[in-house]
Design an enzyme around this catalytic site. Sequence first.
Site, PDB file in Angstrom:
ATOM      1  N   ARG A 163      12.472   1.401  -6.647  1.00 12.08           N
ATOM      2  CA  ARG A 163      11.304   2.650  -7.180  1.00 12.08           C
ATOM      3  C   ARG A 163      12.046   3.734  -7.131  1.00 12.08           C
ATOM      4  NH1 ARG A 163       6.019   1.109  -3.503  1.00 12.08           N
ATOM      5  NH2 ARG A 163       6.624   3.247  -2.434  1.00 12.08           N
ATOM      6  N   ARG A 170      26.635 -10.048  -9.036  1.00 15.61           N
ATOM      7  CA  ARG A 170      27.222 -11.169  -9.905  1.00 15.61           C
ATOM      8  C   ARG A 170      28.913 -11.063  -9.894  1.00 15.61           C
ATOM      9  NH1 ARG A 170      25.487 -15.895 -12.544  1.00 15.61           N
ATOM     10  NH2 ARG A 170      24.083 -14.917 -13.927  1.00 15.61           N
ATOM     11  N   GLY A 199       1.628   3.261  -4.904  1.00 18.30           N
ATOM     12  CA  GLY A 199       2.976   3.415  -4.883  1.00 18.30           C
ATOM     13  C   GLY A 199       3.661   4.508  -5.896  1.00 18.30           C
ATOM     14  N   THR A 251       3.104   2.815 -12.325  1.00 25.54           N
ATOM     15  CA  THR A 251       3.665   1.754 -11.218  1.00 25.54           C
ATOM     16  C   THR A 251       4.760   0.979 -11.979  1.00 25.54           C
ATOM     17  OG1 THR A 251       2.862  -0.396 -10.347  1.00 25.54           O
ATOM     18  CG2 THR A 251       1.507   0.220 -12.029  1.00 25.54           C
ATOM     19  N   ILE A 252       5.661   0.702 -11.029  1.00 24.72           N
ATOM     20  CA  ILE A 252       6.655   0.022 -11.488  1.00 24.72           C
ATOM     21  C   ILE A 252       6.280  -1.299 -11.953  1.00 24.72           C
ATOM     22  CG2 ILE A 252       8.445   1.272 -10.122  1.00 24.72           C
ATOM     23  CD1 ILE A 252       8.654  -1.227  -8.286  1.00 24.72           C
ATOM     24  N   ASP A 253       5.294  -1.856 -11.472  1.00 20.15           N
ATOM     25  CA  ASP A 253       4.906  -3.266 -11.528  1.00 20.15           C
ATOM     26  C   ASP A 253       4.710  -3.646 -13.111  1.00 20.15           C
ATOM     27  OD1 ASP A 253       5.224  -3.086  -8.820  1.00 20.15           O
ATOM     28  OD2 ASP A 253       3.367  -3.662  -8.315  1.00 20.15           O
ATOM     29  N   ARG A 282      -1.839   5.806   0.094  1.00 23.28           N
ATOM     30  CA  ARG A 282      -2.919   5.027   0.126  1.00 23.28           C
ATOM     31  C   ARG A 282      -3.968   5.646   1.212  1.00 23.28           C
ATOM     32  NH1 ARG A 282       1.639   1.481  -0.742  1.00 23.28           N
ATOM     33  NH2 ARG A 282       1.405   0.824  -3.052  1.00 23.28           N
ATOM     34  N   ASP A 296       1.363  -3.742 -14.212  1.00 23.08           N
ATOM     35  CA  ASP A 296       0.751  -4.643 -14.337  1.00 23.08           C
ATOM     36  C   ASP A 296      -0.720  -4.342 -14.439  1.00 23.08           C
ATOM     37  OD1 ASP A 296       0.345  -3.368 -12.139  1.00 23.08           O
ATOM     38  OD2 ASP A 296       0.451  -4.712 -10.801  1.00 23.08           O
ATOM     39  N   LYS A 322      30.791 -22.974 -14.074  1.00 20.58           N
ATOM     40  CA  LYS A 322      30.152 -21.711 -13.584  1.00 20.58           C
ATOM     41  C   LYS A 322      30.723 -21.225 -12.199  1.00 20.58           C
ATOM     42  CE  LYS A 322      25.803 -21.473 -16.249  1.00 20.58           C
ATOM     43  NZ  LYS A 322      24.451 -20.960 -15.833  1.00 20.58           N
ATOM     44  N   GLY A 376      -1.657   3.293  -9.988  1.00 21.44           N
ATOM     45  CA  GLY A 376      -2.010   1.973 -10.529  1.00 21.44           C
ATOM     46  C   GLY A 376      -3.458   1.535 -10.830  1.00 21.44           C
ATOM     47  N   ASP A 377      -3.780   0.010 -10.574  1.00 22.17           N
ATOM     48  CA  ASP A 377      -5.167  -0.153 -11.016  1.00 22.17           C
ATOM     49  C   ASP A 377      -5.887   0.005 -10.019  1.00 22.17           C
ATOM     50  OD1 ASP A 377      -3.430  -2.386  -9.850  1.00 22.17           O
ATOM     51  OD2 ASP A 377      -5.368  -3.228  -9.515  1.00 22.17           O
ATOM     52  N   HIS A 399      12.700  -1.136  -1.924  1.00 19.11           N
ATOM     53  CA  HIS A 399      12.192   0.048  -2.597  1.00 19.11           C
ATOM     54  C   HIS A 399      13.427   1.020  -3.308  1.00 19.11           C
ATOM     55  CE1 HIS A 399       9.236  -0.815   0.534  1.00 19.11           C
ATOM     56  NE2 HIS A 399       8.512  -0.098  -0.304  1.00 19.11           N
ATOM     57  N   ILE A 400      14.443   0.227  -3.162  1.00 19.29           N
ATOM     58  CA  ILE A 400      15.721   1.022  -4.086  1.00 19.29           C
ATOM     59  C   ILE A 400      15.087   1.017  -5.572  1.00 19.29           C
ATOM     60  CG2 ILE A 400      17.989   0.599  -5.176  1.00 19.29           C
ATOM     61  CD1 ILE A 400      18.755   0.036  -2.307  1.00 19.29           C
ATOM     62  N   GLU A 441       8.630 -10.998  -5.590  1.00 14.16           N
ATOM     63  CA  GLU A 441       8.340 -10.970  -4.146  1.00 14.16           C
ATOM     64  C   GLU A 441       6.771 -11.488  -3.800  1.00 14.16           C
ATOM     65  OE1 GLU A 441       7.681  -6.899  -2.743  1.00 14.16           O
ATOM     66  OE2 GLU A 441       6.594  -6.640  -4.306  1.00 14.16           O
ATOM     67  N   ARG A 476       4.879  -7.595  -6.640  1.00 10.94           N
ATOM     68  CA  ARG A 476       3.662  -8.023  -6.229  1.00 10.94           C
ATOM     69  C   ARG A 476       3.485  -9.512  -6.934  1.00 10.94           C
ATOM     70  NH1 ARG A 476       0.730  -2.967  -4.389  1.00 10.94           N
ATOM     71  NH2 ARG A 476       1.375  -2.941  -2.224  1.00 10.94           N
TER      72      ARG A 476
HETATM   73  P1  ADP Z   1      -2.369   1.385  -7.065  1.00 12.62           P
HETATM   74  O1  ADP Z   1      -2.923   2.444  -7.525  1.00 12.62           O
HETATM   75  O2  ADP Z   1      -0.652   1.527  -6.937  1.00 12.62           O
HETATM   76  O3  ADP Z   1      -2.763  -0.195  -7.441  1.00 12.62           O
HETATM   77  P2  ADP Z   1      -3.548   0.829  -4.332  1.00 12.62           P
HETATM   78  O4  ADP Z   1      -4.137  -0.524  -4.792  1.00 12.62           O
HETATM   79  O5  ADP Z   1      -2.839   0.824  -3.010  1.00 12.62           O
HETATM   80  O6  ADP Z   1      -2.385   1.363  -5.322  1.00 12.62           O
HETATM   81  O7  ADP Z   1      -4.539   2.028  -4.526  1.00 12.62           O
HETATM   82  C1  ADP Z   1      -4.366   3.205  -4.399  1.00 12.62           C
HETATM   83  C2  ADP Z   1      -5.524   3.967  -3.532  1.00 12.62           C
HETATM   84  O8  ADP Z   1      -6.561   3.797  -4.621  1.00 12.62           O
HETATM   85  C3  ADP Z   1      -6.119   3.214  -2.428  1.00 12.62           C
HETATM   86  O9  ADP Z   1      -5.300   3.479  -1.322  1.00 12.62           O
HETATM   87  C4  ADP Z   1      -7.617   3.792  -2.375  1.00 12.62           C
HETATM   88  O10 ADP Z   1      -7.640   5.162  -1.867  1.00 12.62           O
HETATM   89  C5  ADP Z   1      -8.047   3.678  -3.954  1.00 12.62           C
HETATM   90  N1  ADP Z   1      -8.434   2.574  -4.372  1.00 12.62           N
HETATM   91  C6  ADP Z   1      -8.017   1.359  -4.562  1.00 12.62           C
HETATM   92  N2  ADP Z   1      -8.844   0.543  -4.888  1.00 12.62           N
HETATM   93  C7  ADP Z   1     -10.007   1.113  -4.795  1.00 12.62           C
HETATM   94  C8  ADP Z   1     -11.364   0.769  -4.966  1.00 12.62           C
HETATM   95  N3  ADP Z   1     -11.761  -0.602  -5.465  1.00 12.62           N
HETATM   96  N4  ADP Z   1     -12.565   1.637  -5.010  1.00 12.62           N
HETATM   97  C9  ADP Z   1     -12.098   2.797  -4.631  1.00 12.62           C
HETATM   98  N5  ADP Z   1     -10.815   3.345  -4.472  1.00 12.62           N
HETATM   99  C10 ADP Z   1      -9.842   2.512  -4.437  1.00 12.62           C
HETATM  100  O1  F6P Z   2       2.940  -1.249  -6.606  1.00 17.84           O
HETATM  101  C1  F6P Z   2       4.198  -1.113  -6.557  1.00 17.84           C
HETATM  102  C2  F6P Z   2       4.923  -1.490  -5.572  1.00 17.84           C
HETATM  103  O2  F6P Z   2       6.400  -0.855  -5.660  1.00 17.84           O
HETATM  104  C3  F6P Z   2       5.166  -3.274  -5.395  1.00 17.84           C
HETATM  105  O3  F6P Z   2       6.016  -3.484  -6.554  1.00 17.84           O
HETATM  106  C4  F6P Z   2       5.207  -3.396  -4.098  1.00 17.84           C
HETATM  107  O4  F6P Z   2       5.008  -4.559  -3.517  1.00 17.84           O
HETATM  108  C5  F6P Z   2       4.596  -2.513  -3.471  1.00 17.84           C
HETATM  109  O5  F6P Z   2       4.347  -1.426  -4.260  1.00 17.84           O
HETATM  110  C6  F6P Z   2       5.236  -1.711  -1.960  1.00 17.84           C
HETATM  111  O6  F6P Z   2       4.302  -1.129  -1.498  1.00 17.84           O
HETATM  112  P1  F6P Z   2       4.730   0.027  -0.224  1.00 17.84           P
HETATM  113  O7  F6P Z   2       4.968   1.234  -0.838  1.00 17.84           O
HETATM  114  O8  F6P Z   2       3.496   0.095   0.495  1.00 17.84           O
HETATM  115  O9  F6P Z   2       5.858  -0.517   0.419  1.00 17.84           O
END
Ligand code: ADP
Ligand code: F6P
Length: 325
Positions: free
Chosen positions: A258, A158, A14, A129-131, A75, A133, A217, A105-106, A255-256, A226, A175
């Site tokens: 993000r 509000r 993302g 990543t905005i999360d 992705r 995490d 209130k 992200g991770d 997505h706003i 979510e 997430r």
């Molecule tokens: P984020 O990086 O935000 O956590 P994703 O989990 O969707 O987002 O991962 C982004 C991309 O990184 C995936 O579409 C894939 O190409 C690659 N990826 C994710 N997990 C793995 C993994 N375990 N091994 C190899 N590539 C990965």
């Molecule tokens: O991981 C970042 C994030 O924005 C999450 O907060 C959200 O659930 C997800 O990506 C949305 O993913 P997509 O871009 O596939 O709609």
Amino acid sequence: MSEIKRIAVLCSGGDSPGMNSAIRAVVRTGIGAGLEVFGIQKGYAGLLEGNIRKLDVSSVGNILQHGGTMLQTSRCSEFLTEEGRREAANLLKRKKIDALIVIGGDGSFNGAMKLHDEHQIPVVGIPGTIDNDIDGTDYTIGFDTAVQNAVDAVDKLRDTANSHGRTFIVEVMGRRSPAIALKVGICTGAENVVLPTATIDYDKIAADIDRGIKRGKTSSIIIASEGEVEGVGYTIRNSLKDKFNLEAHVCILGHIQRGGNPTPTDRLIASQMGHVAVKAILAGEMASATVFLQGKVSLSPLKNCLRKKNEFDVSDVELLTALSI
Ligand code: ADP
Ligand code: F6P
């Protein structure tokens, strides 16, 4: 003398506000150090397509302040396979690219780790990543802007909620990470926050709404994280209606959160991380990540940043509960 001459940068997963600031820092630090810097369009998918171009100093002008990513992101299921990663490594070698910087992200970090382990390509991860995490770092680029976006939206809700004496359930992104929901809850004076990992305590939510009404209130805001799939706000609304005959409106921010211009915090940390990432490559680091710890950007082994983090500080929940009486 470093043997690194050509490096590449990509965004994956993302998008998050501040990615552009990081790209700019990578490009300008790299060029300033005498490297050639390449941008890979659309993440690992673009890498596999050979969608790579050389970036110069001007190509990253006027992007620092913009959300999204000039390199776009994606992705890519092919990269999950050994064969896909072998193809990616071969492509990098053919283009004589000596090291890769991955902003994501991770999941993206896990991909970069495997690319290094299997093909010895030096990699650096920049957490984006905005999360907020990713294990091993207190901060990921984009979180501050996402929280700002959500807080702005809830403040607006509000106003209308107060005018009608309504309850709103506001669903935020993240997430399985509680980070956005908790911070937004505290900063908007929400009456309740539903975290992604917790069982929903409907009795407490209903009792809080009722107590609020009794003490005068004029509105209630419930921030709901979510979780794995969006739409939990509707589940909460329906249960409140069925169990307690309470009416609530649902607003899914989606997505706003993000988009939009990164906050100064995101611009600053992203710039620092981009700079440190290039210095790491020049220093011969093989698999590292830029992290934010104790208020400072530093370098950490990439293997320490591969896990998804969903812990939260219980004192934040205590604060929210104490202030929303
Ligand atoms: P984020 O990086 O935000 O956590 P994703 O989990 O969707 O987002 O991962 C982004 C991309 O990184 C995936 O579409 C894939 O190409 C690659 N990826 C994710 N997990 C793995 C993994 N375990 N091994 C190899 N590539 C990965
Ligand atoms: O991981 C970042 C994030 O924005 C999450 O907060 C959200 O659930 C997800 O990506 C949305 O993913 P997509 O871009 O596939 O709609």
